[in-house]
Structures are given as structure tokens and as C-alpha cells.
Scaffold this motif. Structure first.
Motif, PDB file in Angstrom:
ATOM      1  N   GLN A  38       1.836   1.780  -3.478  1.00 32.71           N
ATOM      2  CA  GLN A  38       2.339   1.846  -2.104  1.00 32.71           C
ATOM      3  C   GLN A  38       1.213   2.149  -1.126  1.00 32.71           C
ATOM      4  O   GLN A  38       1.106   1.523  -0.070  1.00 32.71           O
ATOM      5  N   THR A  40      -1.941   1.575  -1.588  1.00 35.07           N
ATOM      6  CA  THR A  40      -2.835   0.420  -1.561  1.00 35.07           C
ATOM      7  C   THR A  40      -2.290  -0.659  -0.635  1.00 35.07           C
ATOM      8  O   THR A  40      -3.036  -1.247   0.153  1.00 35.07           O
ATOM      9  N   ARG A  41      -0.988  -0.905  -0.699  1.00 35.92           N
ATOM     10  CA  ARG A  41      -0.369  -1.909   0.174  1.00 35.92           C
ATOM     11  C   ARG A  41      -0.552  -1.529   1.642  1.00 35.92           C
ATOM     12  O   ARG A  41      -0.884  -2.374   2.483  1.00 35.92           O
ATOM     13  N   VAL A  42      -0.373  -0.249   1.968  1.00 38.51           N
ATOM     14  CA  VAL A  42      -0.540   0.213   3.350  1.00 38.51           C
ATOM     15  C   VAL A  42      -1.984   0.010   3.809  1.00 38.51           C
ATOM     16  O   VAL A  42      -2.237  -0.472   4.925  1.00 38.51           O
ATOM     17  N   GLU A  43      -2.942   0.357   2.948  1.00 32.82           N
ATOM     18  CA  GLU A  43      -4.350   0.216   3.329  1.00 32.82           C
ATOM     19  C   GLU A  43      -4.749  -1.250   3.468  1.00 32.82           C
ATOM     20  O   GLU A  43      -5.539  -1.597   4.346  1.00 32.82           O
ATOM     21  N   MET A  44      -4.214  -2.110   2.634  1.00 30.16           N
ATOM     22  CA  MET A  44      -4.556  -3.527   2.712  1.00 30.16           C
ATOM     23  C   MET A  44      -4.033  -4.158   3.993  1.00 30.16           C
ATOM     24  O   MET A  44      -4.603  -5.136   4.489  1.00 30.16           O
ATOM     25  N   LYS A  45      -2.967  -3.629   4.556  1.00 34.54           N
ATOM     26  CA  LYS A  45      -2.461  -4.136   5.833  1.00 34.54           C
ATOM     27  C   LYS A  45      -3.397  -3.773   6.979  1.00 34.54           C
ATOM     28  O   LYS A  45      -3.391  -4.420   8.026  1.00 34.54           O
ATOM     29  N   LYS A  46      -4.212  -2.734   6.801  1.00 37.28           N
ATOM     30  CA  LYS A  46      -5.145  -2.305   7.849  1.00 37.28           C
ATOM     31  C   LYS A  46      -6.441  -3.118   7.852  1.00 37.28           C
ATOM     32  O   LYS A  46      -7.218  -3.039   8.797  1.00 37.28           O
ATOM     33  N   THR A  48      -9.105  -5.979   8.293  1.00 36.75           N
ATOM     34  CA  THR A  48      -9.313  -7.127   9.165  1.00 36.75           C
ATOM     35  C   THR A  48     -10.012  -8.199   8.347  1.00 36.75           C
ATOM     36  O   THR A  48     -11.174  -8.059   7.976  1.00 36.75           O
ATOM     37  N   TRP A  49      -9.280  -9.248   8.023  1.00 33.66           N
ATOM     38  CA  TRP A  49      -9.820 -10.293   7.176  1.00 33.66           C
ATOM     39  C   TRP A  49     -10.589 -11.305   8.017  1.00 33.66           C
ATOM     40  O   TRP A  49     -10.203 -11.611   9.137  1.00 33.66           O
TER      41      TRP A  49
END
Length: 93
Positions: A38, A40-46, A48-49
Motif C-alpha cells: 500500500q 509503495t502504491r502511494v509513493e509510486m503515484k507521487k 513524476t515520470w
């Protein structure tokens, strides 16, 4: 050492054996894994790709740099090999 082993076996017999301890460890591990995923999912949304154009241009630069250094090091190695061959021919037996 013997006292610790006796103490641990005494605690295991009082707590009902290793079955409940194993169940607690497994459920704790699953809860930790769920929390980790959970977070990890939150951090991956942050994150900038980079755009596709940025990735393509950067990849081009990397490939060109690798090709340049491959050719450069090839010629340096060939020169070093010729120098060593010359020295061995001149001073070797």
C-alpha cells in the motif's frame, strides 16, 4: 545457553506450543507485506515520470556515447597491443 533453552521451552508450553506462534508470525508477515504494498502504491503515484520524447532522446544520447567509447577504446587497445608487441619484439627473447 541451557537456561535460555529451558526458559523458551517453558514459555512455549505455557503459550500453547508453537502453533499459535507460527500463526502470529505468518499473519504478521502478511500484514507487513500488505502495508508495504500500500505504501509503495502511494509513493509510486507521487513519481513524476518522463515523457516518451524525453526517454527516446536520452536513449539516443546513451547509445551514441556507448558507440563513441567503444570505437575509442578499440583503437586505444589496438595501439597498446602494437606497442607491447613492438617492445616484446625489440627487448624480448
Amino acid at each position: 545457553m541451557a537456561t535460555q533453552a529451558a526458559k523458551m521451552s517453558k514459555e512455549e508450553s505455557q503459550s500453547g506450543g508453537t502453533g499459535s506462534e507460527l500463526t502470529h508470525r505468518v499473519s504478521g508477515t502478511l500484514a507487513n507485506a500488505r502495508t508495504f504494498l500500500q505504501e509503495t502504491r502511494v509513493e509510486m503515484k507521487k513519481v513524476t515520470w518522463p515523457s516518451r520524447d524525453d526517454v527516446v532522446s536520452t536513449t539516443g544520447v546513451v547509445l551514441a556515447t556507448v558507440a563513441f567509447f567503444a570505437v575509442y577504446l578499440y583503437f586505444v587497445e589496438q595501439g597498446a597491443a602494437r606497442a607491447v608487441a613492438y617492445l616484446l619484439k625489440r627487448f624480448g627473447s
